[in-house]
Design an enzyme around this catalytic site. Sequence first.
Site, PDB file in Angstrom:
ATOM      1  N   ARG A 157     -42.802 -44.048  76.323  1.00 52.21           N
ATOM      2  CA  ARG A 157     -42.198 -45.129  76.384  1.00 52.21           C
ATOM      3  C   ARG A 157     -41.839 -45.248  77.655  1.00 52.21           C
ATOM      4  O   ARG A 157     -41.620 -46.284  78.204  1.00 52.21           O
ATOM      5  CB  ARG A 157     -41.966 -45.346  75.191  1.00 52.21           C
ATOM      6  CG  ARG A 157     -42.743 -45.076  74.143  1.00 52.21           C
ATOM      7  CD  ARG A 157     -41.570 -45.895  72.766  1.00 52.21           C
ATOM      8  NE  ARG A 157     -43.066 -46.396  71.699  1.00 52.21           N
ATOM      9  CZ  ARG A 157     -42.423 -46.605  70.377  1.00 52.21           C
ATOM     10  NH1 ARG A 157     -41.784 -45.677  70.508  1.00 52.21           N
ATOM     11  NH2 ARG A 157     -43.513 -46.569  69.521  1.00 52.21           N
ATOM     12  N   GLU A 205     -52.710 -44.339  58.511  1.00 54.21           N
ATOM     13  CA  GLU A 205     -52.814 -45.143  59.687  1.00 54.21           C
ATOM     14  C   GLU A 205     -54.558 -43.917  59.258  1.00 54.21           C
ATOM     15  O   GLU A 205     -55.370 -44.680  60.313  1.00 54.21           O
ATOM     16  CB  GLU A 205     -52.205 -44.422  60.536  1.00 54.21           C
ATOM     17  CG  GLU A 205     -50.509 -46.074  59.865  1.00 54.21           C
ATOM     18  CD  GLU A 205     -49.284 -45.376  60.389  1.00 54.21           C
ATOM     19  OE1 GLU A 205     -49.726 -44.309  61.815  1.00 54.21           O
ATOM     20  OE2 GLU A 205     -48.626 -46.179  60.605  1.00 54.21           O
ATOM     21  N   LYS A 220     -51.640 -49.359  73.699  1.00 55.06           N
ATOM     22  CA  LYS A 220     -51.556 -50.707  73.459  1.00 55.06           C
ATOM     23  C   LYS A 220     -52.507 -51.275  73.852  1.00 55.06           C
ATOM     24  O   LYS A 220     -52.282 -50.804  75.165  1.00 55.06           O
ATOM     25  CB  LYS A 220     -50.297 -50.934  72.835  1.00 55.06           C
ATOM     26  CG  LYS A 220     -49.519 -50.229  71.431  1.00 55.06           C
ATOM     27  CD  LYS A 220     -47.629 -50.342  71.414  1.00 55.06           C
ATOM     28  CE  LYS A 220     -47.873 -50.109  69.926  1.00 55.06           C
ATOM     29  NZ  LYS A 220     -46.396 -49.926  69.898  1.00 55.06           N
ATOM     30  N   ASN A 227     -44.825 -51.868  74.106  1.00 55.77           N
ATOM     31  CA  ASN A 227     -44.086 -50.597  74.438  1.00 55.77           C
ATOM     32  C   ASN A 227     -44.650 -49.382  74.317  1.00 55.77           C
ATOM     33  O   ASN A 227     -44.644 -48.080  74.070  1.00 55.77           O
ATOM     34  CB  ASN A 227     -42.937 -49.938  73.244  1.00 55.77           C
ATOM     35  CG  ASN A 227     -43.329 -49.880  71.303  1.00 55.77           C
ATOM     36  OD1 ASN A 227     -44.699 -50.257  71.376  1.00 55.77           O
ATOM     37  ND2 ASN A 227     -42.904 -49.976  71.115  1.00 55.77           N
TER      38      ASN A 227
HETATM   39  P1  IDP Z   1     -41.739 -48.035  65.685  1.00 50.96           P
HETATM   40  O1  IDP Z   1     -42.983 -48.728  66.806  1.00 50.96           O
HETATM   41  O2  IDP Z   1     -40.999 -46.934  67.055  1.00 50.96           O
HETATM   42  O3  IDP Z   1     -41.917 -46.805  64.647  1.00 50.96           O
HETATM   43  P2  IDP Z   1     -41.080 -49.641  64.546  1.00 50.96           P
HETATM   44  O4  IDP Z   1     -39.466 -50.432  64.035  1.00 50.96           O
HETATM   45  O5  IDP Z   1     -41.741 -49.167  63.186  1.00 50.96           O
HETATM   46  O6  IDP Z   1     -41.125 -48.607  66.243  1.00 50.96           O
HETATM   47  O7  IDP Z   1     -41.623 -51.385  65.084  1.00 50.96           O
HETATM   48  C1  IDP Z   1     -43.230 -51.042  65.076  1.00 50.96           C
HETATM   49  C2  IDP Z   1     -43.348 -51.855  66.461  1.00 50.96           C
HETATM   50  O8  IDP Z   1     -42.476 -52.961  66.810  1.00 50.96           O
HETATM   51  C3  IDP Z   1     -42.637 -51.513  68.203  1.00 50.96           C
HETATM   52  O9  IDP Z   1     -43.640 -49.964  68.513  1.00 50.96           O
HETATM   53  C4  IDP Z   1     -42.961 -52.523  69.068  1.00 50.96           C
HETATM   54  O10 IDP Z   1     -43.692 -52.563  68.949  1.00 50.96           O
HETATM   55  C5  IDP Z   1     -42.878 -53.418  67.517  1.00 50.96           C
HETATM   56  N1  IDP Z   1     -41.305 -54.264  67.484  1.00 50.96           N
HETATM   57  C6  IDP Z   1     -39.866 -53.199  66.861  1.00 50.96           C
HETATM   58  N2  IDP Z   1     -38.539 -53.449  67.211  1.00 50.96           N
HETATM   59  C7  IDP Z   1     -38.880 -54.999  67.794  1.00 50.96           C
HETATM   60  C8  IDP Z   1     -38.237 -55.622  67.991  1.00 50.96           C
HETATM   61  O11 IDP Z   1     -37.256 -55.813  68.008  1.00 50.96           O
HETATM   62  N3  IDP Z   1     -38.645 -56.938  68.878  1.00 50.96           N
HETATM   63  C9  IDP Z   1     -40.301 -57.234  69.141  1.00 50.96           C
HETATM   64  N4  IDP Z   1     -40.897 -56.508  68.898  1.00 50.96           N
HETATM   65  C10 IDP Z   1     -40.647 -55.127  68.139  1.00 50.96           C
END
Ligand code: IDP
Length: 184
Positions: A133, A157, A40, A143
Amino acid sequence: MKKVAALFGALLFVSSVDAGSTSSKETVIQEEETFAIPAKPEIVEKGQIGEILSRIEKAGFKIKALKMVRLTKEQAAEFYREHKNKPFFDSLCTYMSKGRVVVAILSGPDAIKRYRTLEGATDPKKAAKGTLRGDFGTDREANAVHGSDSPESAKREIRFFFSEFETLANAGQKHSAPQKNFAR
Ligand code: IDP
Ligand code: MG
């Protein structure tokens, strides 16, 4: 003695059949493809692309396609559309479009699940040490990496980022050539 040898042979046969059926059960694990963002924006900025790709290869994944792109905010919004009602959505799209990212197709047995395990928890503070991560993530948003969460997401995707030519589906064909819209 002959009888013992015959009995022993029969036992070996039975056990090799058993071993065969066990190993054929084990090989049910599917070879599959997943989509990943191994870097990222902050990872590209920090110069940690190589370290992460190396971890991915050492974990047994094959890199089937790889490139660097810069998303517009609109493209980021389309990619993360499942999160459009989340409070972090706007910030996520700004973050994902603020710099270049590396995108990849990875393959291997059970790749979708195994890559999610290698990634670690969404929040780097909760992700185990040794996961991508856990070792490279900054915070819940920044992350480090992304990985598809299902075969349907992986398909969407991969298609979102890679043309058929780039997936090397035509590799090995005599007259393989870039499709006309390759430079898109
Ligand atoms: P994942 O990437 O582990 O599947 P998702 O819930 O699908 O997690 O969220 C997509 C992306 O959105 C995450 O990788 C992260 O960059 C961002 N994200 C997820 N939750 C939060 C949050 O609570 N605050 C800010 N960014 C978040
Ligand atoms: Mg997700």
